[in-house]
Design an enzyme around this catalytic site. Sequence first.
Site, PDB file in Angstrom:
ATOM      1  N   ASP A  10      31.846  72.966  19.015  1.00 43.48           N
ATOM      2  CA  ASP A  10      31.049  74.151  19.278  1.00 43.48           C
ATOM      3  C   ASP A  10      31.950  75.363  18.987  1.00 43.48           C
ATOM      4  O   ASP A  10      33.175  75.240  18.962  1.00 43.48           O
ATOM      5  CB  ASP A  10      30.622  74.124  20.757  1.00 43.48           C
ATOM      6  CG  ASP A  10      30.066  75.450  21.211  1.00 43.48           C
ATOM      7  OD1 ASP A  10      29.131  75.940  20.558  1.00 43.48           O
ATOM      8  OD2 ASP A  10      30.588  76.009  22.206  1.00 43.48           O
ATOM      9  N   ASP A  12      31.308  79.232  20.163  1.00 36.46           N
ATOM     10  CA  ASP A  12      31.462  80.215  21.242  1.00 36.46           C
ATOM     11  C   ASP A  12      31.910  79.571  22.544  1.00 36.46           C
ATOM     12  O   ASP A  12      31.243  78.672  23.056  1.00 36.46           O
ATOM     13  CB  ASP A  12      30.125  80.932  21.487  1.00 36.46           C
ATOM     14  CG  ASP A  12      30.091  82.280  20.800  1.00 36.46           C
ATOM     15  OD1 ASP A  12      30.888  83.151  21.185  1.00 36.46           O
ATOM     16  OD2 ASP A  12      29.289  82.433  19.861  1.00 36.46           O
TER      17      ASP A  12
HETATM   18 MG   LIG Z   1      29.687  77.359  23.522  1.00 33.51          MG
END
Ligand SMILES: [Mg+2]
Length: 252
Positions: A10, A12
């Site tokens: 992922d 962010d």
């Molecule tokens: Mg995230």
Amino acid sequence: MSRPRAYLFDLDGTVYRGSEPCPYAADVLGELCREGFVVRYLTNNSAARPDQVTHKLHAMGIPCEPEWVISSTHVAAAWCLSDGVSQVAGIGEIGLFQTLNDAGVEAVPAEECGSAEALVVGICRSFTYAMMSAGLDLVRGGARFIATNRDATYPLEGGRFQPGAGALVASLETCTGVAPLVMGKPEPAMISLALSGTGIEVSEALMVGDRRDTDIACGLAAGCPTWLVLTGVETQLMPGESGSDDLRELLK
Ligand SMILES: [Mg+2]
């Protein structure tokens, strides 16, 4: 744990927070690439263009190639192509339209479409009542309602948040009375798309993220081992859960 063959990150809260890299991200990602592991970045942000993400990561000293970036719009494009949908109406930003068009799915702004086979909705920071109204007409006219993701908010620097695509999707769900088909995490499709062409099985990869309800849920839904890092949303591990305070543990 035995080492996976591919690491799916992922972005962010896992690799960066706004304009700041997460602790040790550059060291760990650099080492994984030097060791020859497959690395991919999986983001629900439908506006994220692979070239922009690559540029941002390079500025942080983090390795990336545009082909390593898979957004929820890529999943939407793959869904359209596999369903024989070659032209869609879109509500979103330039990244959504470009990604769909690059994949061979002609995307036209919803307000300019009389009808469409599908309506693809992503984050749109210029969202208007007229767009919502056009979306309502399209779905009532038979367009499939496709949501890139249902994320309620989008994290910014300094602990601030903006409304996410989920807020726009909810407005269309309310007026149409139709539940959307969701493309991004926690749905599992992004993981198989990220691994397509690598020859690596889902069970041989590791999904690394900072949120249980999207990243970890996506891995579990796909049958992919998961790793929760506490550099973003979640603040502690549950008993028996795989994870660590930061990314360094991935090198062990
Ligand atoms: Mg995230």
